[in-house]
Design a protein around this motif. Sequence first.
Motif, short mmCIF file in Angstrom:
data_model
loop_
_atom_site.label_atom_id
_atom_site.label_comp_id
_atom_site.label_asym_id
_atom_site.label_seq_id
_atom_site.Cartn_x
_atom_site.Cartn_y
_atom_site.Cartn_z
N ARG A 66 0.84 -1.45 0.06
CA ARG A 66 -0.04 -0.01 -0.01
C ARG A 66 0.90 1.25 0.13
O ARG A 66 1.99 1.18 0.45
N SER A 67 0.41 2.30 -0.74
CA SER A 67 1.06 3.58 -0.53
C SER A 67 0.58 4.35 0.82
O SER A 67 -0.27 3.97 1.59
N THR A 68 1.28 5.24 1.06
CA THR A 68 1.08 5.93 2.50
C THR A 68 0.95 7.30 2.50
O THR A 68 1.43 8.08 1.43
N ASN A 69 0.22 8.06 3.46
CA ASN A 69 0.35 9.49 3.78
C ASN A 69 0.92 9.63 5.12
O ASN A 69 0.45 8.78 5.90
N PHE A 70 1.35 10.86 5.20
CA PHE A 70 1.97 10.82 6.82
C PHE A 70 0.92 11.46 7.77
O PHE A 70 -0.16 12.04 7.30
N SER A 71 1.41 11.10 9.07
CA SER A 71 0.34 11.52 9.98
C SER A 71 1.03 11.80 11.42
O SER A 71 1.86 11.07 11.90
N LEU A 72 0.78 13.01 11.73
CA LEU A 72 1.51 13.44 13.09
C LEU A 72 1.28 12.55 14.08
O LEU A 72 1.74 12.29 15.16
N GLU A 73 -0.09 12.30 14.16
CA GLU A 73 -0.59 11.59 15.44
C GLU A 73 0.14 9.93 15.46
O GLU A 73 0.41 9.60 16.57
N LEU A 74 0.24 9.30 14.20
CA LEU A 74 1.13 8.31 14.22
C LEU A 74 2.49 8.42 14.68
O LEU A 74 3.06 7.64 15.35
N PHE A 75 3.16 9.54 14.26
CA PHE A 75 4.51 9.88 14.79
C PHE A 75 4.14 9.91 16.28
O PHE A 75 5.21 9.09 16.94
N LEU A 76 3.58 10.60 17.09
CA LEU A 76 3.67 10.71 18.37
C LEU A 76 3.20 9.37 18.98
O LEU A 76 3.76 8.83 20.12
N ASP A 77 2.15 8.42 18.51
CA ASP A 77 2.00 7.40 19.01
C ASP A 77 3.40 6.41 19.00
O ASP A 77 3.39 5.70 19.88
N GLN A 78 3.94 6.39 17.78
CA GLN A 78 5.26 5.50 17.96
C GLN A 78 6.21 6.10 18.93
O GLN A 78 6.91 5.11 19.39
N VAL A 79 6.28 7.07 18.74
CA VAL A 79 7.26 7.78 19.93
C VAL A 79 7.04 7.41 21.26
O VAL A 79 7.94 6.83 22.22
N LYS A 80 5.68 7.46 21.76
CA LYS A 80 5.35 7.06 22.79
C LYS A 80 5.46 5.65 23.18
O LYS A 80 5.72 5.15 24.25
N PHE A 81 5.23 4.73 22.25
CA PHE A 81 5.47 3.47 22.28
C PHE A 81 6.95 3.08 22.80
O PHE A 81 7.36 2.51 23.67
N TYR A 82 7.90 3.87 22.01
CA TYR A 82 9.31 3.47 22.56
C TYR A 82 9.87 4.14 23.65
O TYR A 82 10.50 3.34 24.74
N TYR A 83 9.03 5.18 24.17
CA TYR A 83 9.26 5.63 25.69
C TYR A 83 8.43 4.69 26.64
O TYR A 83 9.09 4.60 27.79
N TYR A 84 7.61 4.04 26.20
CA TYR A 84 6.89 3.06 27.09
C TYR A 84 7.95 2.06 27.26
O TYR A 84 8.09 1.34 28.62
N LEU A 85 8.56 1.41 26.15
CA LEU A 85 9.66 0.35 26.41
C LEU A 85 10.72 0.94 27.49
O LEU A 85 11.08 -0.03 28.26
N ASP A 86 11.02 1.99 27.21
CA ASP A 86 12.14 2.58 28.05
C ASP A 86 11.88 2.78 29.42
O ASP A 86 12.45 2.38 30.36
N ARG A 87 10.47 3.39 29.79
CA ARG A 87 10.09 3.11 31.18
C ARG A 87 9.99 2.08 31.71
O ARG A 87 10.19 1.76 33.02
N LYS A 88 9.45 0.86 30.84
CA LYS A 88 9.36 -0.32 31.58
C LYS A 88 10.44 -1.17 31.71
O LYS A 88 10.79 -2.50 32.08
#
Length: 311
Positions: A66-88
């Motif tokens: 599939r082709s894609t279009n960018f999303s600021l919300e997805l950017f934030l969600d993915q950054v939040k996931f990595y910081y979740y891994l860090d906190r845990k």
Amino acid sequence: MKLIDLHEDLAYSNQQGIDVINGNIQSSIMMLKEYDSLIFASIFPHVNTWDERSDELTALYGTPTRSTNFSLELFLDQVKFYYYLDRKNLAKIVRNLNDVNANGVKLLLSLEGADVLRDYNDLYILKELHVYNLGLTWNYDNKFASSCMSKRDYGLTGEGEELVKLSNKLGIIIDLAHAGKRTVLDVASISKKPIIASHTNVIKLKNHKRNLDDEEIEAIVKTKGVIGITAIVSTLKEPTINGLIESIKYIGESFGWEYVALGTDFLGIEETPKEFENILKVKELAKAIEGHEDEVLWNNAYRVIKENLLN
């Protein structure tokens, strides 16, 4: 064994419902604990859609894409996931050079495609978030640079030149995977720091738009950068672990063993090379390049990280 993988799609695959913590598909935090590992953890903030560009991408990769279009919300969600891994305490986000040598699984945050940036000054925000690797493009052009899929390979724009210069200043690595040839040559000519192509292969071995020709490889080498050989089967001469080995040896023997690394693209690919189905198979890869495994799997990429982060 020490391992740097220049590209894995942990956060994106987590959003697709794949268990990237304890799972056994291609890569996971659990599997990465088998190594002293540092992963360039991709942030791929794109919304999947089907349109005419999908047909071009499907033809490029040989599987429905599939082709894609960018999303600021997805950017934030993915950054939040990595910081979740860090906190845990499941993985440690690289915030400075000392973290690169910390114990356990390390994550160097990597933005794949600069589309989500409004202008080059948004790099100051990436710096605050500890996003230290920036892919200029994905498979389509943007206001900073042309991609490997460009129908008019215009290279860096004026805004793109400022993006590269500020990245050098802030200690953010420039990543040219998915970039067009003109973009690769333009960036190499102005970057004051080593640059990378995090997950790619070699046109001499397989003629594919995602692969680099010798002129592009030489340009990256002149910056003291590295090329990360990838497991994308359509980019390999042979869709097996031997295809990866052949690409690694081509760079090492033709341009110097200090310029080749590994960028699997695990968790971002549908199909894996035979006998290289997951990150644990790196142990077999290491045997095949015995005598150069430390360079390819750690030292070369570490040098690039060190020379960029020390600013």
